[in-house]
Design a protein around this motif. Structure first.
Motif, PDB file in Angstrom:
ATOM      1  N   SER A 235       0.841  -1.197   0.000  1.00  0.00           N
ATOM      2  CA  SER A 235       0.000   0.000   0.000  1.00  0.00           C
ATOM      3  C   SER A 235       0.874   1.245   0.000  1.00  0.00           C
ATOM      4  O   SER A 235       1.970   1.254   0.564  1.00  0.00           O
ATOM      5  CB  SER A 235      -0.938   0.011   1.210  1.00  0.00           C
ATOM      6  OG  SER A 235      -0.191   0.029   2.409  1.00  0.00           O
ATOM      7  N   GLY A 236       0.388   2.283  -0.656  1.00  0.00           N
ATOM      8  CA  GLY A 236       1.138   3.537  -0.688  1.00  0.00           C
ATOM      9  C   GLY A 236       0.456   4.527  -1.612  1.00  0.00           C
ATOM     10  O   GLY A 236      -0.437   4.179  -2.388  1.00  0.00           O
ATOM     11  N   ARG A 237       0.874   5.768  -1.543  1.00  0.00           N
ATOM     12  CA  ARG A 237       0.260   6.844  -2.306  1.00  0.00           C
ATOM     13  C   ARG A 237       0.390   6.580  -3.802  1.00  0.00           C
ATOM     14  O   ARG A 237       1.243   5.822  -4.269  1.00  0.00           O
ATOM     15  CB  ARG A 237       0.919   8.167  -1.942  1.00  0.00           C
ATOM     16  CG  ARG A 237       2.389   8.206  -2.285  1.00  0.00           C
ATOM     17  CD  ARG A 237       3.120   9.390  -1.669  1.00  0.00           C
ATOM     18  NE  ARG A 237       2.703  10.654  -2.265  1.00  0.00           N
ATOM     19  CZ  ARG A 237       3.272  11.830  -1.986  1.00  0.00           C
ATOM     20  NH1 ARG A 237       4.266  11.890  -1.085  1.00  0.00           N
ATOM     21  NH2 ARG A 237       2.857  12.926  -2.552  1.00  0.00           N
ATOM     22  N   VAL A 305      -1.122 -12.018  -8.535  1.00  0.00           N
ATOM     23  CA  VAL A 305      -0.987 -10.589  -8.237  1.00  0.00           C
ATOM     24  C   VAL A 305      -2.306  -9.905  -8.575  1.00  0.00           C
ATOM     25  O   VAL A 305      -2.829 -10.054  -9.688  1.00  0.00           O
ATOM     26  CB  VAL A 305       0.160  -9.954  -9.039  1.00  0.00           C
ATOM     27  CG1 VAL A 305       0.313  -8.481  -8.654  1.00  0.00           C
ATOM     28  CG2 VAL A 305       1.464 -10.691  -8.799  1.00  0.00           C
ATOM     29  N   LEU A 306      -2.849  -9.150  -7.617  1.00  0.00           N
ATOM     30  CA  LEU A 306      -4.080  -8.382  -7.800  1.00  0.00           C
ATOM     31  C   LEU A 306      -3.691  -6.908  -7.726  1.00  0.00           C
ATOM     32  O   LEU A 306      -3.410  -6.380  -6.646  1.00  0.00           O
ATOM     33  CB  LEU A 306      -5.103  -8.735  -6.719  1.00  0.00           C
ATOM     34  CG  LEU A 306      -5.459 -10.226  -6.607  1.00  0.00           C
ATOM     35  CD1 LEU A 306      -6.387 -10.462  -5.422  1.00  0.00           C
ATOM     36  CD2 LEU A 306      -6.090 -10.734  -7.895  1.00  0.00           C
ATOM     37  N   ASP A 307      -3.655  -6.243  -8.865  1.00  0.00           N
ATOM     38  CA  ASP A 307      -3.092  -4.897  -8.950  1.00  0.00           C
ATOM     39  C   ASP A 307      -4.196  -3.846  -9.001  1.00  0.00           C
ATOM     40  O   ASP A 307      -5.127  -3.941  -9.800  1.00  0.00           O
ATOM     41  CB  ASP A 307      -2.229  -4.798 -10.219  1.00  0.00           C
ATOM     42  CG  ASP A 307      -1.558  -3.441 -10.342  1.00  0.00           C
ATOM     43  OD1 ASP A 307      -1.043  -2.949  -9.325  1.00  0.00           O
ATOM     44  OD2 ASP A 307      -1.555  -2.879 -11.452  1.00  0.00           O
ATOM     45  N   GLY A 308      -4.067  -2.821  -8.146  1.00  0.00           N
ATOM     46  CA  GLY A 308      -4.995  -1.690  -8.166  1.00  0.00           C
ATOM     47  C   GLY A 308      -6.352  -2.021  -7.585  1.00  0.00           C
ATOM     48  O   GLY A 308      -7.370  -1.901  -8.267  1.00  0.00           O
ATOM     49  N   CYS A 309      -6.394  -2.413  -6.317  1.00  0.00           N
ATOM     50  CA  CYS A 309      -7.609  -2.993  -5.736  1.00  0.00           C
ATOM     51  C   CYS A 309      -8.471  -2.029  -4.928  1.00  0.00           C
ATOM     52  O   CYS A 309      -9.531  -2.431  -4.445  1.00  0.00           O
ATOM     53  CB  CYS A 309      -7.222  -4.168  -4.828  1.00  0.00           C
ATOM     54  SG  CYS A 309      -6.361  -5.486  -5.690  1.00  0.00           S
ATOM     55  N   GLU A 310      -8.035  -0.767  -4.756  1.00  0.00           N
ATOM     56  CA  GLU A 310      -8.739   0.090  -3.801  1.00  0.00           C
ATOM     57  C   GLU A 310     -10.204   0.348  -4.182  1.00  0.00           C
ATOM     58  O   GLU A 310     -11.063   0.444  -3.313  1.00  0.00           O
ATOM     59  CB  GLU A 310      -8.006   1.426  -3.631  1.00  0.00           C
ATOM     60  CG  GLU A 310      -7.757   2.206  -4.897  1.00  0.00           C
ATOM     61  CD  GLU A 310      -6.525   1.744  -5.654  1.00  0.00           C
ATOM     62  OE1 GLU A 310      -6.410   2.101  -6.833  1.00  0.00           O
ATOM     63  OE2 GLU A 310      -5.698   1.016  -5.071  1.00  0.00           O
ATOM     64  N   LEU A 333      -0.363 -11.390  -3.939  1.00  0.00           N
ATOM     65  CA  LEU A 333       0.282 -10.088  -3.780  1.00  0.00           C
ATOM     66  C   LEU A 333      -0.717  -9.023  -4.236  1.00  0.00           C
ATOM     67  O   LEU A 333      -1.204  -9.063  -5.370  1.00  0.00           O
ATOM     68  CB  LEU A 333       1.564 -10.042  -4.622  1.00  0.00           C
ATOM     69  CG  LEU A 333       2.502  -8.850  -4.456  1.00  0.00           C
ATOM     70  CD1 LEU A 333       2.937  -8.686  -3.009  1.00  0.00           C
ATOM     71  CD2 LEU A 333       3.725  -9.037  -5.357  1.00  0.00           C
ATOM     72  N   ILE A 334      -1.031  -8.076  -3.347  1.00  0.00           N
ATOM     73  CA  ILE A 334      -2.076  -7.079  -3.578  1.00  0.00           C
ATOM     74  C   ILE A 334      -1.437  -5.691  -3.601  1.00  0.00           C
ATOM     75  O   ILE A 334      -0.595  -5.382  -2.749  1.00  0.00           O
ATOM     76  CB  ILE A 334      -3.134  -7.133  -2.464  1.00  0.00           C
ATOM     77  CG1 ILE A 334      -3.796  -8.512  -2.419  1.00  0.00           C
ATOM     78  CG2 ILE A 334      -4.169  -6.041  -2.623  1.00  0.00           C
ATOM     79  CD1 ILE A 334      -4.551  -8.768  -1.125  1.00  0.00           C
ATOM     80  N   THR A 335      -1.823  -4.855  -4.563  1.00  0.00           N
ATOM     81  CA  THR A 335      -1.407  -3.451  -4.525  1.00  0.00           C
ATOM     82  C   THR A 335      -2.636  -2.572  -4.373  1.00  0.00           C
ATOM     83  O   THR A 335      -3.667  -2.805  -4.988  1.00  0.00           O
ATOM     84  CB  THR A 335      -0.638  -3.035  -5.798  1.00  0.00           C
ATOM     85  OG1 THR A 335      -1.541  -2.929  -6.896  1.00  0.00           O
ATOM     86  CG2 THR A 335       0.447  -4.037  -6.149  1.00  0.00           C
ATOM     87  N   THR A 336      -2.508  -1.528  -3.551  1.00  0.00           N
ATOM     88  CA  THR A 336      -3.642  -0.651  -3.265  1.00  0.00           C
ATOM     89  C   THR A 336      -3.130   0.693  -2.761  1.00  0.00           C
ATOM     90  O   THR A 336      -2.111   0.760  -2.058  1.00  0.00           O
ATOM     91  CB  THR A 336      -4.577  -1.277  -2.220  1.00  0.00           C
ATOM     92  OG1 THR A 336      -5.564  -0.326  -1.819  1.00  0.00           O
ATOM     93  CG2 THR A 336      -3.823  -1.736  -0.985  1.00  0.00           C
ATOM     94  N   ARG A 337      -3.818   1.768  -3.132  1.00  0.00           N
ATOM     95  CA  ARG A 337      -3.443   3.087  -2.594  1.00  0.00           C
ATOM     96  C   ARG A 337      -3.778   3.184  -1.118  1.00  0.00           C
ATOM     97  O   ARG A 337      -3.074   3.841  -0.356  1.00  0.00           O
ATOM     98  CB  ARG A 337      -4.180   4.194  -3.357  1.00  0.00           C
ATOM     99  CG  ARG A 337      -3.623   4.492  -4.727  1.00  0.00           C
ATOM    100  CD  ARG A 337      -3.999   5.897  -5.198  1.00  0.00           C
ATOM    101  NE  ARG A 337      -5.428   6.118  -5.166  1.00  0.00           N
ATOM    102  CZ  ARG A 337      -6.255   5.877  -6.181  1.00  0.00           C
ATOM    103  NH1 ARG A 337      -5.772   5.385  -7.302  1.00  0.00           N
ATOM    104  NH2 ARG A 337      -7.544   6.119  -6.084  1.00  0.00           N
ATOM    105  N   ASN A 350       7.050   3.155   0.444  1.00  0.00           N
ATOM    106  CA  ASN A 350       7.348   4.563   0.654  1.00  0.00           C
ATOM    107  C   ASN A 350       8.083   5.146  -0.543  1.00  0.00           C
ATOM    108  O   ASN A 350       8.498   4.429  -1.458  1.00  0.00           O
ATOM    109  CB  ASN A 350       8.185   4.735   1.919  1.00  0.00           C
ATOM    110  CG  ASN A 350       7.448   4.223   3.151  1.00  0.00           C
ATOM    111  OD1 ASN A 350       6.278   4.542   3.354  1.00  0.00           O
ATOM    112  ND2 ASN A 350       8.123   3.409   3.951  1.00  0.00           N
ATOM    113  N   ALA A 351       8.248   6.473  -0.517  1.00  0.00           N
ATOM    114  CA  ALA A 351       8.993   7.135  -1.584  1.00  0.00           C
ATOM    115  C   ALA A 351      10.449   6.694  -1.555  1.00  0.00           C
ATOM    116  O   ALA A 351      10.937   6.124  -0.562  1.00  0.00           O
ATOM    117  CB  ALA A 351       8.881   8.647  -1.410  1.00  0.00           C
TER     118      ALA A 351
END
Length: 918
Positions: A235-237, A305-310, A333-337, A350-351
């Motif tokens: 998760s991250g901005r 991988v599940l990308d962009g889940c928010e 593996l999940i990516t989310t804002r 993080n940045a």
């Protein structure tokens, strides 16, 4: 006890029983404690069990666990029997009466070994699977299932060379002993293994060719976590690099197959399971969760991988929970804002690090230099420039996407000059991406900005033709191509070059930010609709195989237009027309999504011809999904289209008749299909006349009326000499099914033979129908191997195309074929699948064929229960006036109890899973 009984056998037998009781007496088991007297002779007393029966029961429980996806419990149960099922039964006794029991014991040993190997593969324990496969092959070198298990086990261990050698051993054994080649399933496994390179396969986007900086520690942590089953949340901005990090982790992961599902652009959460099913290679299925599990279960430690889940977090989390419960070895593996709730390994992204002045160049600065060089520029990295570079990286807050935007400008200016242009960005400020984006937009000329901003309207990558449509009337086609090249070179847009057509898109975060800044112009959607109009088929009845690739490339453009039209921002009529023209494409590819878009568009649609066409499309998709709610849609569409589009009205009535027939509304079905025949005559279309006339035959065939064949003859006669061969073969396939159904086997075989060229083409509805008919005919002829081959082909095509209505019958045929070959376990498992498929149907009579199949399997073991199931099936058939197909009929049972559908299905399921030893 005797091969040749003596004359005194009754007294001798009583003496033997007395001796047995006496032998058991010293341990307290004499008298009737173990051997009890009955009216028929003697029997084991209540509560006394035997080891063979206990083992069979344990195996049945292990089978049930495995079928339910509980692989570890199944493995534990099966392995608990390993010692008991090893060696020969009563090895020191040579009595002939043991021959049958020893054969049963041998089958149990094989069954147990197969189950252990299958559960071990699903639980990522390839060594156990390899041991069992070797034992099976030592007993039977031509056991092709064991050969496949051995290949999969070696592959799962990473021994690709050994797996290839195992295939060669399989091929040699089959050729030398049986004179046959490996089956298509084995050959496909071999080809898949060859294509997978390192032994790890799946579907991943390609890695970008530019540099990857500052993520070594995070990547190491992710890979360490993936050593065991888990779900990891990154998760991250927006713009921080979550997707890039996940992509590198997926490409580096080497323990199993890898799959990528992009969820950021899907229109609704309800489509999450379908999108994931498609991502793992299981398209267009009625039960996407089941399809995902069936695909991934044999693969052990696969990575998803599940990308962009928010935006679809709730539905995604539900799916993840289900997958983790049923696939114990799966890594996710999940990516989310936004951080999400639930039990997962959480890893904030993080940045990039920005060190102080005393240290060397930071990852953020290295990324800047790499991106500037990729755009043909040069960034001076000497000490004089270090402070300015660090300042720019600090103002970008180390956010990779902001650094990418800065690099796009640094290709043409000095760092200090860019700093002068960014007075509003200071260390620690918020909205750095917004400021950098505005600066990048200001640097574009008028036409470049139009292309850039209008491309942001599309959710995903699209071919150049659609970009030209978006800017139609503002930017010429030639200049659009030039601007796309400039924007690509500057890094503001990305280009997918892996297909026949290049596809252009924006980063998800950039797209989101631009949409906040612009008002979507109506003419952009008009131009997009015009471009899509040239891609969609002109003839809505044309086979999708001719235009599928073009629609696939433009699919995100269609989604964008449909969403805008549903919001009232684009022309709804044009969107409805395009949706109608895609209805056959959706049947072949993404039925759930097609039904979703048609619901959205029809919700606010005014009455009219275009709306009626779209209503027909919704009913057509509902027909193939076996959804009874499609019946009023089809009838309403037929009424609306009867005058202006009688050909489509006739098609609507044909499918309405099919649904009415499913619902036991025989009179309604007859009325609908006869009206379709009248409309077909008005239209004068050979194909339509054939379809309508065959529809009449179908209603008759369902009721066992031999006149169905006469209508089939009429349907074939309606086809002229110019009818395309593929269309004629599809009609022949349908007619063959109906002739078999009413018992005209010679005619059915002749028509099926004429239709067989269909089997060499792509999967389609007619292929499933023809394959199941061939299987039924082969079963009737006693050609069991051929019957199984055709049945399995029919099942595979039906599942691939989401043809729910086809499954109960062909699964029943497949189970009968297994039974005829003496493969009771396979027959039992297939019958259970038939029950599941029939129970899921809204039409009660579909359960009849499943119950009859179960009755055939248990007839010898439990005649009374078999009669109950047959009577229950007969009641269902009588209620719908639907006799069983001639070659599958059972003997009519005597009068007695018939159970309701649900109770009969529950009884059959219980008997096959627990209550009967076959």
């Amino acid at each position: 006890m005797w091969i040749d009984p003596p004359a005194t056998w009754p007294s001798a037998l009583r003496g033997a029983i007395a001796a047995l009781r006496a032998a058991l007496d010293p341990i307290g088991l004499g008298g009737s404690n173990v051997i009890t007297t009955t009216t028929m002779g003697w029997a084991l007393a209540g509560g006394v069990s035997t080891d063979l029966r206990d083992a069979e029961s344990a195996l049945a429980r292990a089978d049930t666990e495995f079928s339910a996806g509980s692989f570890s419990p199944a493995l534990d149960l099966a392995e608990s029997l390993r010692e008991f099922l090893t060696g020969e039964l009563l090895v020191d006794d040579d009595a002939e009466w043991l021959a049958g029991l020893r054969e049963q014991h041998r089958r149990d040993v094989d069954r147990c070994r197969h189950l252990i190997a299958s559960a071990a593969l699903a639980s990522a324990r390839p060594d156990i699977a390899l041991e069992q496969a070797d034992a099976l092959l030592a007993a039977s070198p031509v056991d092709e299932t064991a050969h496949r298990m051995r290949i999969r086990a070696l592959r799962a261990r990473g021994d690709r060379a050994g797996a290839i050698e195992a295939f060669e051993k399989c091929r040699s054994a089959l050729a030398e002993n049986l004179g046959v080649d490996p089956s298509p399933e084995t050959a496909n496994l071999y080809l898949e293994m060859l294509q997978s390179g390192s032994g790890t396969s799946g579907t991943l986007p390609p890695l970008p060719t530019d540099g990857f900086f500052g993520r070594t520690a995070e990547l190491s942590i992710i890979l360490a976590e993936l050593e065991r089953p888990c779900a990891i949340e990154l998760s991250g901005r927006g713009g921080v690099g979550k997707t890039r990090l996940a992509l590198h982790a997926a490409h580096t992961y080497a323990q199993g197959d890898r799959y990528w599902a992009a969820l950021g652009d899907i229109p609704a959460g309800e489509l999450v399971p379908d999108v994931v099913a498609e991502a793992v290679g299981a398209q267009n299925v009625t039960s996407p969760l089941k399809a995902i599990v069936e695909k991934l279960a044999p693969l052990g430690p696969a990575l998803l991988v599940l990308d962009g889940c928010e935006a679809v977090a709730d539905e995604m989390l539900d799916l993840v929970t289900d997958l983790r419960e049923t696939l114990p070895q799966l890594r996710i593996l999940i990516t989310t804002r936004l951080p999400l709730s639930g039990n997962r390994v959480r890893m904030p992204v993080n940045a990039l690090e920005i060190p102080g002045p005393a240290r060397g160049h930071s990852p953020a600065v290295l990324l800047l230099a790499d991106r500037v060089a990729a755009r043909g520029g040069h960034l001076s990295m000497d000490l004089r420039n270090k402070a300015a570079l660090d300042e720019l990286a600090t103002r970008c807050e180390g956010v990779p996407l902001a650094l990418e935007l800065a690099a796009a400008q640094l290709a043409g200016m000095a760092v200090v000059d860019l700093l002068d242009e960014l007075p509003g960005v200071t260390a620690g400020s918020t909205g750095v991406l917004e400021v950098m984006l505005d600066q990048a937009r200001e640097a574009l000329d008028g036409e470049e900005r139009v292309v850039f901003e209008r491309l942001s309207l599309v959710d995903g990558p699209v071919p150049r033709a659609l970009v030209r449509g978006l800017v139609r009337g503002v930017v010429s086609p030639a200049r659009t191509t030039r601007h796309l090249g400039t924007l690509s070179d500057s890094g503001l847009i990305t280009v997918a070059r892996d297909g026949a057509r290049w596809r252009y898109s924006l980063d998800d975060e950039l797209r989101r930010l631009i949409r906040q800044r612009i008002v979507a112009p109506r003419d952009a959607y008009d131009g997009l609709a015009e471009a899509l109009d040239h891609i969609a088929p002109k003839d809505a009845t044309a086979s999708p195989t001719s235009y599928r690739d073009a629609i696939d490339d433009a699919s995100d453009g269609f989604r964008t237009l449909f969403a805008a039209s549903a919001r009232g921002e684009a022309d709804l009529t044009r969107a409805l027309d395009l949706a109608y023209r895609l209805h056959r494409y959706w049947t072949l590819t993404r039925m759930a999504e097609g039904r979703y878009w048609l619901r959205q568009l029809l919700a606010g649609a005014p009455l009219g011809l275009t709306t009626a066409h779209a209503r027909f499309a919704a009913g057509y998709l509902g027909y193939w999904a076996a959804d009874p709610t499609a019946l009023p849609l089809l009838r309403k569409a037929a009424t609306e289209l009867e005058v202006d589009a009688p050909d489509v009205a006739a098609r609507a009535l044909i499918y309405a008749a099919g649904l009415a027939d499913d619902l036991d509304l025989a009179d309604d079905a007859s009325r609908d299909v006869l009206r379709a025949v009248e409309l077909a005559r008005i239209v004068g279309s050979e194909g339509l006349m054939a379809a309508a006339t065959t529809g009449v035959g179908a209603v008759l065939a369902e009721r066992g009326d031999p006149r169905a064949v006469d209508y089939c003859v009429e349907a074939l006669a309606a086809l002229g000499p110019d009818t395309p061969a593929e269309q004629r073969q599809a009609v022949l396939a349908n007619c063959s099914r109906l002739a078999w159904q009413v018992g005209d086997l010679a005619t059915a075989r002749r028509w099926a033979t004429e239709a067989m060229p269909l089997l060499d083409g792509p999967p389609r509805i007619a292929v499933s129908q023809l394959s199941s008919t061939l299987a039924a005919l082969d079963l009737a002829d006693g050609a069991i191997d051929a019957a199984l081959h055709h049945a399995q082909r029919a099942i595979a095509v039906a599942r691939e195309l989401d043809l729910d209505r086809e499954l109960p019958l062909v699964l029943a045929i497949c189970a009968r074929a297994h039974l005829a070959r003496g493969e009771h376990d396979e027959a039992r498992v297939t019958a259970l699948a038939c029950l599941d498929s029939a129970d899921a149907s809204a039409t009660p009579w579909t359960s009849a064929i499943a119950l009859e199949t179960c009755a055939a399997i248990i007839a010898e073991s439990d005649p009374a229960a078999a009669e109950t199931l047959t009577r229950s099936a007969s009641e269902l058939r009588l209620a719908g006036s639907r006799p069983a197909p001639v070659t599958l009929r059972l003997n009519t049972p005597p009068p007695g109890v018939a159970l309701p559908r649900d109770e009969a299905s529950a009884l059959a399921c219980n008997l096959l899973e627990h209550g009967v030893h076959i």
